[in-house]
Write a protein that holds these residues in place. Structure first.
Motif, PDB file in Angstrom:
ATOM      1  N   ALA A  50      35.038  52.021 -34.935  1.00  0.00           N
ATOM      2  CA  ALA A  50      36.260  51.394 -35.449  1.00  0.00           C
ATOM      3  C   ALA A  50      36.106  49.876 -35.537  1.00  0.00           C
ATOM      4  O   ALA A  50      36.534  49.250 -36.511  1.00  0.00           O
ATOM      5  CB  ALA A  50      37.440  51.753 -34.549  1.00  0.00           C
ATOM      6  N   CYS A  51      35.463  49.289 -34.526  1.00  0.00           N
ATOM      7  CA  CYS A  51      35.206  47.843 -34.555  1.00  0.00           C
ATOM      8  C   CYS A  51      34.223  47.477 -35.664  1.00  0.00           C
ATOM      9  O   CYS A  51      34.337  46.414 -36.282  1.00  0.00           O
ATOM     10  CB  CYS A  51      34.673  47.375 -33.204  1.00  0.00           C
ATOM     11  N   LEU A  52      33.252  48.370 -35.915  1.00  0.00           N
ATOM     12  CA  LEU A  52      32.302  48.131 -37.007  1.00  0.00           C
ATOM     13  C   LEU A  52      33.020  48.091 -38.348  1.00  0.00           C
ATOM     14  O   LEU A  52      32.711  47.252 -39.210  1.00  0.00           O
ATOM     15  CB  LEU A  52      31.220  49.218 -37.020  1.00  0.00           C
ATOM     16  N   ASN A  53      33.960  48.996 -38.556  1.00  0.00           N
ATOM     17  CA  ASN A  53      34.732  48.982 -39.794  1.00  0.00           C
ATOM     18  C   ASN A  53      35.443  47.642 -39.976  1.00  0.00           C
ATOM     19  O   ASN A  53      35.434  47.069 -41.062  1.00  0.00           O
ATOM     20  CB  ASN A  53      35.758  50.118 -39.790  1.00  0.00           C
ATOM     21  N   PHE A  54      36.042  47.164 -38.902  1.00  0.00           N
ATOM     22  CA  PHE A  54      36.772  45.890 -38.949  1.00  0.00           C
ATOM     23  C   PHE A  54      35.825  44.729 -39.268  1.00  0.00           C
ATOM     24  O   PHE A  54      36.109  43.881 -40.120  1.00  0.00           O
ATOM     25  CB  PHE A  54      37.476  45.669 -37.616  1.00  0.00           C
ATOM     26  N   HIS A 212      28.132  57.324 -44.394  1.00  0.00           N
ATOM     27  CA  HIS A 212      27.681  57.728 -43.069  1.00  0.00           C
ATOM     28  C   HIS A 212      28.518  58.875 -42.502  1.00  0.00           C
ATOM     29  O   HIS A 212      27.986  59.798 -41.867  1.00  0.00           O
ATOM     30  CB  HIS A 212      27.726  56.528 -42.124  1.00  0.00           C
ATOM     31  N   GLY A 213      29.817  58.845 -42.716  1.00  0.00           N
ATOM     32  CA  GLY A 213      30.682  59.892 -42.163  1.00  0.00           C
ATOM     33  C   GLY A 213      31.002  61.008 -43.135  1.00  0.00           C
ATOM     34  O   GLY A 213      31.891  61.831 -42.865  1.00  0.00           O
ATOM     35  N   TYR A 214      30.270  61.069 -44.257  1.00  0.00           N
ATOM     36  CA  TYR A 214      30.586  62.038 -45.315  1.00  0.00           C
ATOM     37  C   TYR A 214      30.467  63.485 -44.833  1.00  0.00           C
ATOM     38  O   TYR A 214      31.274  64.341 -45.193  1.00  0.00           O
ATOM     39  CB  TYR A 214      29.660  61.800 -46.511  1.00  0.00           C
ATOM     40  N   ILE A 217      30.168  65.162 -39.140  1.00  0.00           N
ATOM     41  CA  ILE A 217      29.493  65.783 -37.998  1.00  0.00           C
ATOM     42  C   ILE A 217      30.327  65.642 -36.730  1.00  0.00           C
ATOM     43  O   ILE A 217      30.414  66.569 -35.918  1.00  0.00           O
ATOM     44  CB  ILE A 217      28.089  65.159 -37.814  1.00  0.00           C
ATOM     45  N   VAL A 218      30.931  64.483 -36.537  1.00  0.00           N
ATOM     46  CA  VAL A 218      31.779  64.280 -35.363  1.00  0.00           C
ATOM     47  C   VAL A 218      33.123  64.952 -35.629  1.00  0.00           C
ATOM     48  O   VAL A 218      33.812  64.607 -36.590  1.00  0.00           O
ATOM     49  CB  VAL A 218      31.966  62.784 -35.072  1.00  0.00           C
ATOM     50  N   ARG A 219      33.486  65.907 -34.764  1.00  0.00           N
ATOM     51  CA  ARG A 219      34.661  66.733 -35.042  1.00  0.00           C
ATOM     52  C   ARG A 219      35.618  66.750 -33.865  1.00  0.00           C
ATOM     53  O   ARG A 219      35.253  66.461 -32.723  1.00  0.00           O
ATOM     54  CB  ARG A 219      34.219  68.163 -35.362  1.00  0.00           C
ATOM     55  N   GLY A 220      36.850  67.123 -34.193  1.00  0.00           N
ATOM     56  CA  GLY A 220      37.875  67.272 -33.178  1.00  0.00           C
ATOM     57  C   GLY A 220      38.706  68.515 -33.447  1.00  0.00           C
ATOM     58  O   GLY A 220      38.658  69.085 -34.538  1.00  0.00           O
ATOM     59  N   GLN A 221      39.451  68.938 -32.455  1.00  0.00           N
ATOM     60  CA  GLN A 221      40.277  70.128 -32.593  1.00  0.00           C
ATOM     61  C   GLN A 221      41.393  69.867 -33.601  1.00  0.00           C
ATOM     62  O   GLN A 221      42.041  68.821 -33.574  1.00  0.00           O
ATOM     63  CB  GLN A 221      40.867  70.519 -31.241  1.00  0.00           C
ATOM     64  N   THR A 222      41.604  70.799 -34.499  1.00  0.00           N
ATOM     65  CA  THR A 222      42.616  70.628 -35.536  1.00  0.00           C
ATOM     66  C   THR A 222      44.013  70.652 -34.929  1.00  0.00           C
ATOM     67  O   THR A 222      44.232  71.193 -33.832  1.00  0.00           O
ATOM     68  CB  THR A 222      42.504  71.716 -36.604  1.00  0.00           C
ATOM     69  N   VAL A 223      44.968  70.088 -35.657  1.00  0.00           N
ATOM     70  CA  VAL A 223      46.354  70.048 -35.190  1.00  0.00           C
ATOM     71  C   VAL A 223      46.912  71.467 -35.026  1.00  0.00           C
ATOM     72  O   VAL A 223      47.593  71.784 -34.051  1.00  0.00           O
ATOM     73  CB  VAL A 223      47.222  69.236 -36.170  1.00  0.00           C
ATOM     74  N   ALA A 224      46.594  72.343 -36.007  1.00  0.00           N
ATOM     75  CA  ALA A 224      47.076  73.728 -35.921  1.00  0.00           C
ATOM     76  C   ALA A 224      46.487  74.441 -34.721  1.00  0.00           C
ATOM     77  O   ALA A 224      47.166  75.228 -34.035  1.00  0.00           O
ATOM     78  CB  ALA A 224      46.730  74.473 -37.209  1.00  0.00           C
ATOM     79  N   SER A 225      45.216  74.175 -34.436  1.00  0.00           N
ATOM     80  CA  SER A 225      44.559  74.827 -33.304  1.00  0.00           C
ATOM     81  C   SER A 225      45.124  74.358 -31.975  1.00  0.00           C
ATOM     82  O   SER A 225      45.134  75.110 -30.994  1.00  0.00           O
ATOM     83  CB  SER A 225      43.049  74.566 -33.356  1.00  0.00           C
ATOM     84  N   LEU A 226      45.598  73.128 -31.930  1.00  0.00           N
ATOM     85  CA  LEU A 226      46.168  72.615 -30.686  1.00  0.00           C
ATOM     86  C   LEU A 226      47.435  73.368 -30.289  1.00  0.00           C
ATOM     87  O   LEU A 226      47.817  73.388 -29.111  1.00  0.00           O
ATOM     88  CB  LEU A 226      46.483  71.116 -30.837  1.00  0.00           C
ATOM     89  N   ASP A 227      48.098  74.013 -31.262  1.00  0.00           N
ATOM     90  CA  ASP A 227      49.288  74.805 -30.945  1.00  0.00           C
ATOM     91  C   ASP A 227      48.931  76.137 -30.305  1.00  0.00           C
ATOM     92  O   ASP A 227      49.702  76.698 -29.525  1.00  0.00           O
ATOM     93  CB  ASP A 227      50.105  75.049 -32.221  1.00  0.00           C
ATOM     94  N   THR A 228      47.754  76.676 -30.651  1.00  0.00           N
ATOM     95  CA  THR A 228      47.347  77.998 -30.132  1.00  0.00           C
ATOM     96  C   THR A 228      46.332  77.899 -29.001  1.00  0.00           C
ATOM     97  O   THR A 228      46.044  78.897 -28.340  1.00  0.00           O
ATOM     98  CB  THR A 228      46.755  78.839 -31.272  1.00  0.00           C
ATOM     99  N   ASN A 229      45.772  76.701 -28.820  1.00  0.00           N
ATOM    100  CA  ASN A 229      44.811  76.515 -27.740  1.00  0.00           C
ATOM    101  C   ASN A 229      45.000  75.106 -27.196  1.00  0.00           C
ATOM    102  O   ASN A 229      44.343  74.162 -27.644  1.00  0.00           O
ATOM    103  CB  ASN A 229      43.380  76.731 -28.231  1.00  0.00           C
ATOM    104  N   ASN A 256      37.209  64.358 -39.290  1.00  0.00           N
ATOM    105  CA  ASN A 256      38.111  63.491 -40.031  1.00  0.00           C
ATOM    106  C   ASN A 256      37.455  63.064 -41.344  1.00  0.00           C
ATOM    107  O   ASN A 256      36.234  62.870 -41.402  1.00  0.00           O
ATOM    108  CB  ASN A 256      38.450  62.237 -39.221  1.00  0.00           C
ATOM    109  N   PRO A 257      38.221  62.916 -42.427  1.00  0.00           N
ATOM    110  CA  PRO A 257      37.627  62.440 -43.686  1.00  0.00           C
ATOM    111  C   PRO A 257      37.081  61.031 -43.522  1.00  0.00           C
ATOM    112  O   PRO A 257      37.605  60.247 -42.707  1.00  0.00           O
ATOM    113  CB  PRO A 257      38.805  62.488 -44.671  1.00  0.00           C
ATOM    114  N   PRO A 258      36.026  60.681 -44.249  1.00  0.00           N
ATOM    115  CA  PRO A 258      35.444  59.330 -44.124  1.00  0.00           C
ATOM    116  C   PRO A 258      36.498  58.268 -44.390  1.00  0.00           C
ATOM    117  O   PRO A 258      37.254  58.353 -45.365  1.00  0.00           O
ATOM    118  CB  PRO A 258      34.352  59.318 -45.198  1.00  0.00           C
ATOM    119  N   GLY A 259      36.543  57.258 -43.536  1.00  0.00           N
ATOM    120  CA  GLY A 259      37.551  56.205 -43.692  1.00  0.00           C
ATOM    121  C   GLY A 259      36.984  54.817 -43.851  1.00  0.00           C
ATOM    122  O   GLY A 259      37.736  53.864 -44.082  1.00  0.00           O
TER     123      GLY A 259
END
Length: 558
Positions: A50-54, A212-214, A217-229, A256-259
């Motif tokens: 995030a700091c690199l983006n800035f 680089h982020g296309y 590879i770095v992933r997180g739990q989806t919002v929908a999945s957080l409701d069931t797990n 997350n989509p590349p930002g």
């Protein structure tokens, strides 16, 4: 100092972005599956990213010279202090580059740990381990995986060179290493071409950064999945995920989509526009009207270009296609705005200047014919701190060696304004200091000073300009011996009535004298010289500024 303040402000921004990324991101939930899987190293990769983006958003802005000139002219009427900050664009550029290097290093180290954990999760094939269970998710359709290493028959090195993130990461890192190492002062001074060409690897750097982020590879739990797990409830029940009667479904993960493009697109467009303006200017016809070969291998080019307008102390970039079509070099303008041409004095110190010197006939005894002179392209002029010189009633000009060139323009312009009885000149007194290591450095500038001295004597204006010239490498004993053998009304070295001083100035005495001579005044101190001298003068300005006298320090940046 201003440099330290700038560094502090930039560092505070980095800390705020880092903390915001850590606190905002779901990766750092105390029991989040991603945090448990990566053993807390993943946030250490994301926060620097995030700091690199800035920082990458900022890095191009200080080198958009036309944009800075426009801003400087726009805000000059509102805030002179803010305008002076724009003169520190190269300092800001370097500070941002240091932050990019630091955050890149942290980002790389964190991901090395991440991939080590990813690999261990595949090698330890034990269903009683949460990391292995998480690694097995997504094996079917490969859509919701968390671990980018999908088998235990691979290794992080293969992943590095077979994925978009790995390839672009390697390209970015190599480009950054080459750019930074070639920017060291010893290389920049001795092998400018190396610095110039490797700096253009920033194109590869930004292309790699955007993609680089296309692959996500770095992933997180989806919002929908957080409701069931819900991680805080289900992380300890991973063996029952998805089973009947379990309240915990198999989690799903997504990247997350590349930002990055959102951060750098604007500055990249501005920089492209900057280059288009430079290309347009480079195609405007420039005519070399006169070439003067001064002693000590100093070349003076007098030129004309339609519509060219300048102010004192400004500089231009010069390109000579017959020498190199890619290289542009900055040179201070030594002519005055009142003259019908613009000129630059070029000291022959490297391959490019030597080639230009030879192209202009500097190595020949006979004068070069006009049609044989090389074509040159001009980009500029661009503003500097010296533009503000006539805004002060009292001015100190300090030049070291070839750093005297901005003040040639100022002294010429002052003379023209005086002989034309220009009533708009606010400046009443100029103190001029020139520090040179050896006598040869005086030769090319002595003619101008002699001319000014003679004309001021004739007009009875000697009180307006006080000039002091110092030979810094001569000892007083050597100077005394020299004076004994060269007794004359004028100084034997410069030919001026004002005698040359030997050694370095006592700046404390000089500032004290000016303070006593000009009470209730603002004194503008302008320097073109080395950083050590800048530090010394800035300290003197701070220590001698009082309620009735204020010293304002300004420094040229190249």
């Amino acid at each position: 100092s201003r440099s330290e303040t700038l560094h502090l402000v930039l560092s505070v921004f980095q800390i705020l972005i880092w903390r915001d990324e850590e606190q905002y991101s779901a990766w750092l939930h105390p029991a989040s599956l991603e945090r448990l899987f990566s053993q807390k190293s993943l946030p250490w990769a994301r926060a620097p990213a995030a700091c690199l983006n800035f920082n990458c958003m900022l890095i191009l802005l200080p080198v958009c010279r036309n944009l800075l000139s426009f801003l400087r002219g726009t805000i000059q009427c509102c805030s002179r202090t803010a305008a002076r900050q724009l003169d520190r664009n190269l300092t800001f550029h370097k500070l941002v580059a240091y932050m990019i290097a630091f955050h890149t290093a942290v980002h790389i180290i964190a991901h090395l740990f991440n991939f080590e954990f990813f690999m261990d999760a595949q090698l330890n094939r034990n269903t009683s381990l949460l990391t292995f269970v998480l690694s097995e998710i997504g094996n079917g359709d490969n859509a919701a995986f968390l671990n980018p290493i999908r088998t235990n028959e691979t290794n992080p090195t293969i992943v590095m060179f077979t994925t978009v993130a790995g390839l672009t990461g390697v390209a970015i890192t190599l480009a950054l290493i080459l750019i930074i190492t070639s920017s060291m002062e010893v290389i920049r001074r001795s092998y400018f071409e190396v610095f110039w060409y490797t700096h253009h690897l920033f194109i590869i750097f930004f292309i790699g950064l955007v993609f680089h982020g296309y692959a996500r590879i770095v992933r997180g739990q989806t919002v929908a999945s957080l409701d069931t797990n819900k991680p805080q409830n289900c992380s300890d029940k991973f063996e029952d995920w998805g089973k009947n009667g379990s309240n915990c479904a198999v989690p799903e993960f997504a990247g997350n989509p590349p930002g990055t493009w959102k951060w750098v697109l604007g500055p990249m467009i501005l920089y492209v526009c900057e280059r288009i303006v430079r290309i347009y200017r480079s195609h405007q016809k420039v005519v070399i009207t006169k070439v003067v070969m001064h002693p000590s291998k100093t070349l003076e080019l007098q030129m004309k270009r339609k519509g060219f307008s300048m102010e004192v102390g400004q500089y231009v970039f010069i390109q000579c296609p017959s020498v190199s079509r890619l290289e542009w070099h900055p040179f201070t303008l030594t002519s005055a705005p009142e003259e019908d041409y613009f000129s630059a004095h070029i000291r022959i110190v490297g391959d490019w200047t030597q080639a230009l010197y030879e192209a202009c006939g500097g190595d020949k005894n006979e004068p070069q014919e006009a049609w044989k002179l090389p074509k040159v392209a001009i980009d500029g002029p661009f503003g500097t701190a010296s533009e503000d010189v006539f805004r002060y009633e009292v001015v100190m000009l300090v030049g070291a060696g070839i750093g005297v060139t901005p003040f040639a323009s100022i002294l010429k312009s002052v003379w023209y304004k005086r002989i034309q009885n220009n009533q708009d000149v606010f400046t009443k007194k100029i103190y001029f200091y020139w520090l040179c290591p050896e006598t040869q450095a005086f030769e090319w500038f002595a003619d101008l000073l002699q001319s000014l001295e003679g004309q001021m004597t004739e007009k009875n204006m000697m009180g307006f300009l006080s000039y002091n010239i110092y030979l810094t490498r001569w000892k007083e004993q050597e100077a005394a011996h020299f004076r004994v053998h060269h007794e004359a009304e004028n100084d034997p070295i410069t030919g001026l009535k004002q005698k040359t001083f030997y050694g370095k100035p006592n700046w404390d005495n000089e500032f004290t004298n000016i303070t006593s001579q000009h009470p209730r005044s603002k004194v503008g101190v302008f320097l073109c010289g080395p950083p050590q001298l800048a530090t010394s003068l800035e300290k003197q300005c701070m220590s001698h500024s009082a309620a009735d006298v204020k010293f304002i320090f300004n420094k040229e940046n190249f």
